[in-house]
Design a protein around this motif. Structure first.
Motif: not given
Length: 307
Positions: A55-59
């Motif tokens: 899973r992305p950290t942000a975005g």
């Protein structure tokens, strides 16, 4: 045209190490989108974020109109995925393994598995533990393509394949595109991507340097030109060629009343073509654009300029 895959300001950190730094791109439905970059550029990490493997950290990510974190099995059945590192159960035959994948992925057209195996030269009745690296890759390709998914995500898909099988794979990609499927593939070899891709994203150190059509890359790539002419002084011929935008490294050779010029051309060829019409040519060689050289230059862009 509808968007099949998109990423907005995609960031991924593993502990304190950030491997994706605000990646942005869009993939139009029904097209082939290639991501190229050296090993460690972030290609696999990007793909795993798209598929909710990590899973992305942000975005923000959207796949077939859905946030992959919420898509669940329904979204996954619409995707065919070939990972860069393929691990297969070794105690079953390829045929039984594909039957297992078929139960997960959903309906597969009758005869489709055998058709793909025949095209790739794969024996489905051998145990997977006895398969070579190339044959394991073929098995991975069959499981990705067999249910004709809306989206194919292929990480280094030709690894371990011999040249003839690589050409068959390229044909499979073209056929999938013709059916309206979207293909997202990665490679560290430009020649592999340019044979099939409509659009290429160049990834370096977790950043997109540029997103360009293959034709656009060709227009900006370096060509080598060599010409031989009569009836003009060498210094005049050099001045004409040097005056063309994008021409550099001009070399001249005079022999038996002929002038031979060699140079490199970066950019559009139309000014060169117009100039050639004013010369009395006896020989002309214009090489195919060197896309590899163009991309390597982009890899060398300083990090602050690549953001």
């Amino acid at each position: 045209m509808a968007t099949a895959v998109s990423a907005r300001s995609l960031v991924k950190r593993f502990g304190r190490r950030e491997v994706l730094h605000g990646v942005d791109f869009e993939v139009e439905a029904g097209t082939v989108f290639g991501v190229i970059g050296p090993n460690g550029a972030g290609k696999t990490t990007t793909m795993r974020c798209l598929l909710d493997i990590i899973r992305p950290t942000a975005g923000e990510v959207r796949v077939l109109g859905t946030d992959p974190r919420a898509g669940g099995p329904e979204l996954r059945r619409r995707i065919g995925y070939l990972p860069g590192e393929l691990f297969l159960e070794g105690r079953v035959t390829g045929r039984k393994l594909l039957a297992h994948y078929q139960a997960i992925s959903g309906p597969v057209p009758r005869g489709r598995i055998n058709e793909l195996a025949d095209r790739l030269g794969l024996d489905l009745d051998r145990h997977t533990r006895k398969l070579s690296k190339g044959n394991k890759q073929k098995l991975g390709l069959v499981q990705a393509f067999m249910h004709e998914p809306e989206l194919l995500v292929l990480d280094e898909p030709t690894g371990g394949l011999d040249p003839l099988v690589q050409q068959e794979f390229h044909a499979m990609v073209r056929e999938a595109k013709h059916r309206g499927q979207t293909i997202f593939l990665s490679s560290h070899v430009l020649s592999e991507v340019q044979q099939t891709a409509d659009t290429v994203a160049i990834l370096r150190d977790g950043r997109i340097i540029t997103v360009e059509s293959v034709e656009g890359l060709r227009e900006g790539a370096v060509r080598r030109v060599r010409l031989t002419t009569h009836g003009i002084a060498a210094h005049d011929a050099v001045a004409l060629l040097s005056g063309i935008p994008g021409v550099g490294q001009v070399q001249v050779l005079e022999a038996d009343g002929a002038v031979t010029l060699s140079a490199v051309l970066e950019g559009a060829i139309q000014p060169l073509i117009r100039m050639l019409g004013s010369l009395e040519l006896t020989d002309l060689v214009l090489d195919e654009p060197d896309l590899e050289e163009a991309v390597l230059k982009m890899y060398a862009v300083p990090r602050e300029d690549a953001r």
